[in-house]
Motif scaffolding. Structure first.
Motif, PDB file in Angstrom:
ATOM      1  N   LEU A  73      14.770 -84.089  17.530  1.00 42.35           N
ATOM      2  CA  LEU A  73      15.995 -83.785  16.775  1.00 42.35           C
ATOM      3  C   LEU A  73      16.429 -84.932  15.864  1.00 42.35           C
ATOM      4  CD1 LEU A  73      18.073 -81.965  19.556  1.00 42.35           C
ATOM      5  CD2 LEU A  73      16.903 -80.943  17.599  1.00 42.35           C
ATOM      6  N   GLY A  74      16.078 -86.156  16.230  1.00 41.03           N
ATOM      7  CA  GLY A  74      16.465 -87.300  15.400  1.00 41.03           C
ATOM      8  C   GLY A  74      15.466 -87.644  14.311  1.00 41.03           C
ATOM      9  N   ALA A  75      14.343 -86.919  14.252  1.00 47.37           N
ATOM     10  CA  ALA A  75      13.321 -87.215  13.248  1.00 47.37           C
ATOM     11  C   ALA A  75      13.806 -86.794  11.867  1.00 47.37           C
ATOM     12  CB  ALA A  75      12.028 -86.487  13.588  1.00 47.37           C
ATOM     13  N   PHE A  76      13.557 -87.638  10.861  1.00 41.50           N
ATOM     14  CA  PHE A  76      13.959 -87.317   9.500  1.00 41.50           C
ATOM     15  C   PHE A  76      12.876 -86.480   8.826  1.00 41.50           C
ATOM     16  CE2 PHE A  76      17.375 -90.165  10.045  1.00 41.50           C
ATOM     17  CZ  PHE A  76      18.273 -89.930   9.007  1.00 41.50           C
ATOM     18  N   VAL A  77      13.332 -85.406   8.176  1.00 44.24           N
ATOM     19  CA  VAL A  77      12.434 -84.493   7.467  1.00 44.24           C
ATOM     20  C   VAL A  77      13.013 -84.263   6.069  1.00 44.24           C
ATOM     21  CG1 VAL A  77      11.688 -83.354   9.595  1.00 44.24           C
ATOM     22  CG2 VAL A  77      13.658 -82.461   8.341  1.00 44.24           C
ATOM     23  N   PRO A  78      12.186 -83.823   5.114  1.00 42.88           N
ATOM     24  CA  PRO A  78      12.714 -83.524   3.788  1.00 42.88           C
ATOM     25  C   PRO A  78      13.813 -82.451   3.847  1.00 42.88           C
ATOM     26  CG  PRO A  78      10.331 -83.645   3.719  1.00 42.88           C
ATOM     27  CD  PRO A  78      10.720 -83.698   5.170  1.00 42.88           C
ATOM     28  N   ASN A  79      14.848 -82.676   3.085  1.00 42.47           N
ATOM     29  CA  ASN A  79      15.975 -81.740   3.048  1.00 42.47           C
ATOM     30  C   ASN A  79      15.507 -80.363   2.580  1.00 42.47           C
ATOM     31  OD1 ASN A  79      18.505 -80.688   3.072  1.00 42.47           O
ATOM     32  ND2 ASN A  79      19.354 -82.027   1.491  1.00 42.47           N
ATOM     33  N   MET A  80      15.894 -79.315   3.303  1.00 38.82           N
ATOM     34  CA  MET A  80      15.549 -77.925   2.984  1.00 38.82           C
ATOM     35  C   MET A  80      14.036 -77.701   2.977  1.00 38.82           C
ATOM     36  SD  MET A  80      18.305 -76.656   0.124  1.00 38.82           S
ATOM     37  CE  MET A  80      17.601 -75.007   0.180  1.00 38.82           C
ATOM     38  N   ILE A  81      13.337 -78.320   3.926  1.00 37.38           N
ATOM     39  CA  ILE A  81      11.896 -78.131   4.021  1.00 37.38           C
ATOM     40  C   ILE A  81      11.545 -76.854   4.771  1.00 37.38           C
ATOM     41  CG2 ILE A  81      11.534 -79.395   6.189  1.00 37.38           C
ATOM     42  CD1 ILE A  81       9.335 -79.738   3.080  1.00 37.38           C
ATOM     43  N   LEU A  82      12.392 -76.430   5.713  1.00 41.04           N
ATOM     44  CA  LEU A  82      12.072 -75.282   6.541  1.00 41.04           C
ATOM     45  C   LEU A  82      12.461 -73.954   5.893  1.00 41.04           C
ATOM     46  CD1 LEU A  82      13.136 -76.572  10.086  1.00 41.04           C
ATOM     47  CD2 LEU A  82      10.870 -76.582   9.030  1.00 41.04           C
ATOM     48  N   GLN A  83      13.555 -73.956   5.137  1.00 42.58           N
ATOM     49  CA  GLN A  83      14.058 -72.698   4.576  1.00 42.58           C
ATOM     50  C   GLN A  83      13.039 -71.972   3.699  1.00 42.58           C
ATOM     51  OE1 GLN A  83      15.294 -72.489   1.036  1.00 42.58           O
ATOM     52  NE2 GLN A  83      15.338 -70.276   1.361  1.00 42.58           N
ATOM     53  N   PRO A  84      12.356 -72.627   2.751  1.00 41.95           N
ATOM     54  CA  PRO A  84      11.378 -71.887   1.949  1.00 41.95           C
ATOM     55  C   PRO A  84      10.193 -71.393   2.764  1.00 41.95           C
ATOM     56  CG  PRO A  84      11.311 -74.236   1.425  1.00 41.95           C
ATOM     57  CD  PRO A  84      12.512 -74.017   2.277  1.00 41.95           C
ATOM     58  N   LEU A  85       9.803 -72.120   3.825  1.00 38.53           N
ATOM     59  CA  LEU A  85       8.690 -71.664   4.654  1.00 38.53           C
ATOM     60  C   LEU A  85       9.088 -70.443   5.477  1.00 38.53           C
ATOM     61  CD1 LEU A  85       7.369 -75.139   5.901  1.00 38.53           C
ATOM     62  CD2 LEU A  85       6.588 -73.789   3.950  1.00 38.53           C
ATOM     63  N   VAL A  86      10.302 -70.467   6.010  1.00 29.40           N
ATOM     64  CA  VAL A  86      10.788 -69.305   6.753  1.00 29.40           C
ATOM     65  C   VAL A  86      10.981 -68.123   5.806  1.00 29.40           C
ATOM     66  CG1 VAL A  86      12.756 -68.395   8.048  1.00 29.40           C
ATOM     67  CG2 VAL A  86      11.831 -70.656   8.598  1.00 29.40           C
ATOM     68  N   GLU A  87      11.501 -68.387   4.632  1.00 24.88           N
ATOM     69  CA  GLU A  87      11.680 -67.309   3.647  1.00 24.88           C
ATOM     70  C   GLU A  87      10.335 -66.689   3.273  1.00 24.88           C
ATOM     71  OE1 GLU A  87      13.657 -66.521  -0.769  1.00 24.88           O
ATOM     72  OE2 GLU A  87      13.613 -68.526   0.094  1.00 24.88           O
ATOM     73  N   ASN A  88       9.322 -67.530   3.159  1.00 25.03           N
ATOM     74  CA  ASN A  88       7.985 -67.023   2.847  1.00 25.03           C
ATOM     75  C   ASN A  88       7.468 -66.116   3.958  1.00 25.03           C
ATOM     76  OD1 ASN A  88       5.528 -67.443   0.968  1.00 25.03           O
ATOM     77  ND2 ASN A  88       4.688 -67.825   3.010  1.00 25.03           N
ATOM     78  N   ALA A  89       7.710 -66.528   5.225  1.00 28.15           N
ATOM     79  CA  ALA A  89       7.270 -65.712   6.366  1.00 28.15           C
ATOM     80  C   ALA A  89       8.009 -64.376   6.404  1.00 28.15           C
ATOM     81  CB  ALA A  89       7.487 -66.487   7.670  1.00 28.15           C
ATOM     82  N   LEU A  90       9.304 -64.411   6.134  1.00 29.86           N
ATOM     83  CA  LEU A  90      10.084 -63.167   6.154  1.00 29.86           C
ATOM     84  C   LEU A  90       9.687 -62.249   5.003  1.00 29.86           C
ATOM     85  CD1 LEU A  90      13.644 -64.538   7.012  1.00 29.86           C
ATOM     86  CD2 LEU A  90      11.987 -63.515   8.569  1.00 29.86           C
ATOM     87  N   HIS A  91       9.550 -62.780   3.823  1.00 33.12           N
ATOM     88  CA  HIS A  91       9.322 -61.961   2.642  1.00 33.12           C
ATOM     89  C   HIS A  91       7.918 -61.369   2.621  1.00 33.12           C
ATOM     90  CE1 HIS A  91       9.939 -60.556  -1.447  1.00 33.12           C
ATOM     91  NE2 HIS A  91       8.771 -61.123  -1.789  1.00 33.12           N
ATOM     92  N   HIS A  92       6.920 -62.194   3.000  1.00 36.05           N
ATOM     93  CA  HIS A  92       5.535 -61.731   2.892  1.00 36.05           C
ATOM     94  C   HIS A  92       4.978 -61.187   4.203  1.00 36.05           C
ATOM     95  CE1 HIS A  92       5.109 -63.292  -1.168  1.00 36.05           C
ATOM     96  NE2 HIS A  92       5.660 -64.430  -0.761  1.00 36.05           N
ATOM     97  N   GLY A  93       5.611 -61.516   5.327  1.00 32.29           N
ATOM     98  CA  GLY A  93       5.046 -61.070   6.594  1.00 32.29           C
ATOM     99  C   GLY A  93       5.849 -60.016   7.319  1.00 32.29           C
ATOM    100  N   LEU A  94       7.179 -60.129   7.310  1.00 36.22           N
ATOM    101  CA  LEU A  94       8.010 -59.274   8.146  1.00 36.22           C
ATOM    102  C   LEU A  94       8.811 -58.222   7.376  1.00 36.22           C
ATOM    103  CD1 LEU A  94       9.378 -62.003  10.601  1.00 36.22           C
ATOM    104  CD2 LEU A  94       7.523 -60.379  11.005  1.00 36.22           C
ATOM    105  N   LEU A  95       9.042 -58.441   6.085  1.00 29.89           N
ATOM    106  CA  LEU A  95       9.910 -57.525   5.337  1.00 29.89           C
ATOM    107  C   LEU A  95       9.340 -56.108   5.304  1.00 29.89           C
ATOM    108  CD1 LEU A  95      12.457 -57.196   3.632  1.00 29.89           C
ATOM    109  CD2 LEU A  95      11.086 -57.781   1.616  1.00 29.89           C
ATOM    110  N   ASP A  96       8.023 -55.978   5.110  1.00 31.12           N
ATOM    111  CA  ASP A  96       7.400 -54.652   4.994  1.00 31.12           C
ATOM    112  C   ASP A  96       6.831 -54.150   6.307  1.00 31.12           C
ATOM    113  OD1 ASP A  96       7.979 -54.572   2.266  1.00 31.12           O
ATOM    114  OD2 ASP A  96       6.137 -55.657   1.747  1.00 31.12           O
ATOM    115  N   LYS A  97       7.057 -54.880   7.392  1.00 29.15           N
ATOM    116  CA  LYS A  97       6.575 -54.414   8.694  1.00 29.15           C
ATOM    117  C   LYS A  97       7.513 -53.317   9.201  1.00 29.15           C
ATOM    118  CE  LYS A  97       5.383 -56.071  13.323  1.00 29.15           C
ATOM    119  NZ  LYS A  97       5.342 -57.221  14.248  1.00 29.15           N
TER     120      LYS A  97
END
Length: 363
Positions: free
Chosen positions: A260-284
């Motif tokens: 939890l204390g590790a530093f990561v690039p700001n907003m690094i997870l949101q586009p990856l999750v959005e990609n999973a939702l849009h291309h993998g789960l939206l049309d399921k």
């Protein structure tokens, strides 16, 4: 309280005094030992007086020689020689006359010269001492130019490093500006679709969108944030998507406490999750599951985003704004020390794995 600049100035002066004193003592010891080895009894007093007159005078002349070095270091060799050839002769003559005069006044004439004057003493010793002073001047100039070149190179590297940092920050900011409209357009399209069909859900999505934008604006200047803060963004984003997907989306967070204390690039997870939702789960057609995991493995932080959606297309992966921008940001911040891998799952769906250096301070 002593001013830091004043303290540094006096510290520098003290170090210079200690350096020249040590040099004078070492040369005096060498002269006395050499004389006694040759069978000549040389008193310490006269040698010490001469060495201190000689080296302390060079210490006082150092700022002048440094200034001449800077003056002659511009516009090539012609200017260098035009400045230093006459200056070396004049400084050497000045040093010789002053050092010999000071020695004469402090120690007095030697027994062999007690019937002679200061002028006679200068005439006897001037040629040899002027030659040594001339050589010393050129050694000084070379040494000071070497130090100046080293400092210039250091300053140039520091300036280039700052420029590169500013460039990276500018590029990252441009990527964030590119990402946010991409996310906003998708969300606003979803709100538009819900506005007539389900106004209450549309309002709920607008509320969650405002919370997400508030969190984003609070960290708009931070290129890296703790993973705990990044998860707040992600949970807010998933809240928006939960309204959109309703009961067709199940999310799991499996985050190790030591990450939890590790530093990561700001907003690094949101586009990856959005990609999973849009291309993998939206049309399921049936319910889909999204899982976010984070683990520390030695000096690395491993983050995985796994879905059980439609999986990668048979013709291969395509790099859109989300994945492309994420790879670019990782490369700019960490170089080859960070990776992003996209792969099919044997049980169906897609796995995105991000590996980056584990740090509890921003890179």
């Amino acid at each position: 309280m002593i001013d830091p600049m004043t303290w540094r100035t006096w510290k520098t002066r003290g170090l210079l005094l200690a350096f020249w004193t040590a040099l004078a003592l070492s040369y005096a010891a060498s002269a006395v030992i050499s004389s006694r080895a040759e069978g000549r009894a040389t008193p310490w007093g006269g040698v010490l007086v001469w060495m201190f007159c000689n080296f302390y005078l060079w210490m006082l002349l150092t700022p002048l020689v440094a200034w001449l070095g800077r003056l002659g270091g511009k516009d090539g060799w012609r200017r260098f020689l035009a400045v230093h050839l006459p200056a070396s002769v004049l400084v050497a003559l000045f040093h010789t006359v002053v050092a010999l005069s000071a020695y004469w006044w402090i120690s007095g004439p030697s027994p062999s010269m007690k019937d002679r004057t200061l002028v006679d003493f200068l005439r006897t010793s001037a040629v040899y001492e002027t030659h040594l002073a001339w050589i010393t001047y050129w050694v000084f100039v070379v040494a000071l130019r070497a130090v100046a070149s080293r400092n210039h190179l250091r300053d140039e590297r520091l300036r280039n490093s700052r420029l590169e940092t500013q460039l990276v920050q500018s590029q990252l900011q441009t990527l964030r500006v590119q990402l946010q409209p991409h996310f906003l357009f998708n969300t606003l399209n979803a709100i538009s679709a819900l506005a007539l069909a389900d106004p209450m859900q549309a309002r709920a999505m607008i509320t969650r969108l405002s919370d997400f934008l508030r969190l984003t604006l609070e960290e708009r200047h931070a290129q890296q944030v703790p993973l705990s803060r990044e998860l707040e963004f992600l949970e807010c984003y998933l809240g928006i998507q939960q309204v959109r997907f309703r009961d067709r989306l199940v999310t799991h967070m499996d985050i190790a406490a030591d990450t939890l204390g590790a530093f990561v690039p700001n907003m690094i997870l949101q586009p990856l999750v959005e990609n999973a939702l849009h291309h993998g789960l939206l049309d399921k057609p049936e319910r889909g599951t999204l899982q976010v995991m984070a683990r520390r493995e030695g000096d690395e932080l491993r983050v995985e985003i796994v879905d059980d959606g439609l999986g990668l297309p048979t013709e291969g992966t395509t790099t859109g704004i989300g994945l492309g921008s994420t790879r670019t940001r990782l490369d700019m911040l960490f170089g080859g020390r960070a990776t992003l891998a996209l792969s099919r799952r044997d049980s169906g769906g897609t796995r995105v794995e991000v590996r980056l250096p584990y740090r509890e301070q921003p890179a």
